[in-house]
Scaffold this motif. Structure first.
Motif, short mmCIF file in Angstrom:
data_model
loop_
_atom_site.label_atom_id
_atom_site.label_comp_id
_atom_site.label_asym_id
_atom_site.label_seq_id
_atom_site.Cartn_x
_atom_site.Cartn_y
_atom_site.Cartn_z
N ASP A 287 0.86 -1.37 0.26
CA ASP A 287 0.04 0.17 0.01
C ASP A 287 1.00 1.53 -0.09
OD1 ASP A 287 -2.49 -1.55 0.09
OD2 ASP A 287 -1.98 -1.79 2.61
N PHE A 288 1.81 1.27 0.65
CA PHE A 288 2.99 2.49 0.85
C PHE A 288 4.27 1.88 1.40
CE2 PHE A 288 1.11 2.27 5.17
CZ PHE A 288 2.21 2.29 6.11
N GLY A 289 5.16 2.94 1.29
CA GLY A 289 6.43 2.49 1.49
C GLY A 289 7.12 3.63 2.57
N LEU A 290 7.99 3.09 3.20
CA LEU A 290 8.79 4.13 3.97
C LEU A 290 10.31 4.26 3.16
CD1 LEU A 290 7.94 3.01 7.41
CD2 LEU A 290 6.91 4.88 6.29
N VAL A 291 10.58 5.19 2.62
CA VAL A 291 11.68 5.15 2.05
C VAL A 291 12.49 6.39 2.41
CG1 VAL A 291 10.79 3.85 -0.09
CG2 VAL A 291 10.78 6.33 -0.23
N GLU A 292 14.01 6.12 1.95
CA GLU A 292 14.96 7.41 2.03
C GLU A 292 15.57 7.87 0.66
OE1 GLU A 292 17.58 4.20 2.60
OE2 GLU A 292 15.63 4.66 3.23
N LYS B 298 5.12 9.47 -10.48
CA LYS B 298 4.49 8.35 -10.43
C LYS B 298 3.85 8.17 -8.55
CE LYS B 298 5.89 4.50 -11.82
NZ LYS B 298 7.00 3.41 -12.03
N PHE B 299 4.53 8.91 -7.87
CA PHE B 299 4.36 8.64 -6.49
C PHE B 299 3.97 9.94 -5.69
CE2 PHE B 299 7.30 5.29 -7.59
CZ PHE B 299 6.71 4.01 -7.52
N ALA B 300 2.92 9.76 -4.85
CA ALA B 300 2.87 11.00 -3.97
C ALA B 300 3.49 10.67 -2.59
CB ALA B 300 1.46 10.99 -3.61
N SER B 301 3.91 11.65 -1.90
CA SER B 301 4.76 11.50 -0.57
C SER B 301 4.43 12.31 0.29
CB SER B 301 6.15 11.42 -1.15
OG SER B 301 6.42 12.64 -1.44
N LEU C 150 7.04 8.87 3.64
CA LEU C 150 6.14 8.01 3.46
C LEU C 150 5.47 8.03 1.69
CD1 LEU C 150 3.30 6.73 5.78
CD2 LEU C 150 2.66 7.08 3.35
N VAL C 151 5.63 7.12 0.91
CA VAL C 151 5.34 7.24 -0.53
C VAL C 151 4.03 6.17 -0.79
CG1 VAL C 151 6.24 7.02 -2.71
CG2 VAL C 151 7.87 7.71 -0.77
N TYR C 152 3.42 6.56 -1.40
CA TYR C 152 2.28 5.94 -2.07
C TYR C 152 1.88 6.24 -3.46
CZ TYR C 152 -0.20 10.05 -0.70
OH TYR C 152 -0.65 11.34 -0.45
N TYR D 104 -3.24 7.14 4.29
CA TYR D 104 -1.74 7.37 4.55
C TYR D 104 -1.29 8.63 5.01
CZ TYR D 104 -2.41 3.61 1.02
OH TYR D 104 -2.78 2.63 0.11
N GLN D 105 -1.98 9.79 4.87
CA GLN D 105 -1.69 10.99 5.40
C GLN D 105 -1.80 10.86 6.91
OE1 GLN D 105 -4.30 13.72 3.33
NE2 GLN D 105 -3.04 13.32 1.26
#
Length: 290
Positions: free
Chosen positions: A137-142, A149-152, A269-271, A281-282
């Motif tokens: 569903d979403f990712g935690l990325v650095e 493509k992605f909202a964050s 947090l990316v989705y 997600y927010q």
């Protein structure tokens, strides 16, 4: 809901083979070919091509496949929430670095809300591919990601530092340290596809250097062995400060005073962009930021 041709095409993109697609969908290969051609005619777009007898997905085809995966994943997620509202399942991905100092707080927030949780830990590249494929569903990325493509949601900014063992002779040399001095060391670095590696590699590029310029390079897929090797007296590395807070406080590791190396990087947090579940997600991000 998407029609069968759409699902067949998404499967073809995943397998890169008409034969494998037919086997996976339990249909004949001519039926797969017919559905793909019908979809191309219906949309007026070339979705696949052959170059040197090799199946290639066109840029338009790849965009369509990403859209199909997103819609399929979100529709299944919505149906599951409607059918079992008391036990929602959330699937998240987290990079290996962030799993060491951020993931626990996110999982605690989700657990407190009664969520059923499935968590994948991998490098940034793998997490972003899982988002595109709709398996999380979403990712935690650095690491860096495609903002088209992605909202964050930015969770924090984290210092990115160089570290080494406390009695490294390098520390006795004139400071601040130059890049040429660093290149005489053994570099402990994450694997290709890691966001941590990408950040450091980008900095090196700005200095007209690259990772393989170091005297010796040891690639390791997770941060824990890197930290263990550092504390045992091996080499230098570059990572998020939060990964080595304890080691720095106890004097086991020391921050490298590198000239021109003052980096901070966003943790996000990316989705999927325009996700139906953006508000959820927010809300998760808001709890983490607090």
């Amino acid at each position: 809901m998407l029609d069968r041709k759409m699902y067949t095409f998404a499967c073809l993109v995943q397998t890169s083979s008409y034969t494998a697609t037919a086997q996976q969908l339990f249909v004949t290969q001519p039926a797969v070919t017919q559905q793909i051609k019908a979809l191309e005619n219906e949309l007026g777009l070339a979705l696949v091509s052959y170059e040197h007898a090799q199946l290639t997905i066109t840029p338009a085809g790849q965009q369509l496949a990403d859209y199909i995966n997103k819609i399929d994943h979100e529709s299944q997620k919505l149906l599951m929430q409607l059918q079992t509202p008391a036990q929602p399942i959330i699937k998240l991905g987290c990079t290996r670095s962030l799993s060491a100092f951020l993931l626990t707080s996110v999982l605690q927030q989700l657990q407190a809300q009664g969520q059923q949780i499935r968590c994948q830990i991998a490098n940034t590249d793998t997490i972003l591919k899982a988002l595109t494929a709709g398996t999380i569903d979403f990712g935690l990325v650095e690491g860096n990601f495609d903002k088209n493509k992605f909202a964050s949601i930015r969770l924090r900014r984290e210092p990115f530092i160089g570290v080494t063992f406390a009695n490294n002779p390098l520390l006795k040399q004139q400071q601040p340290l130059t890049l040429n001095k660093l290149l005489t060391q053994t570099l402990l670095v994450r694997e290709p596809g890691s966001g941590t590696r990408e950040i450091f590699a980008n900095w090196l590029t700005m200095q007209n250097a690259q990772i393989m310029d170091f005297k010796q390079v040891i690639e390791i897929a997770t941060p824990t062995p890197i930290i263990q090797l550092l504390t045992a007296g091996c080499g230098i590395s570059f990572m998020y400060q939060s990964l080595v807070t304890t080691e720095l406080a106890h004097g086991q590791l020391v921050k490298l005073p590198v000239r021109g190396f003052e980096l901070q990087h966003e943790i996000n947090l990316v989705y999927p962009k325009d996700s139906y579940f953006a508000a959820q997600y927010q809300a998760i991000a808001a709890q983490v930021i607090q």
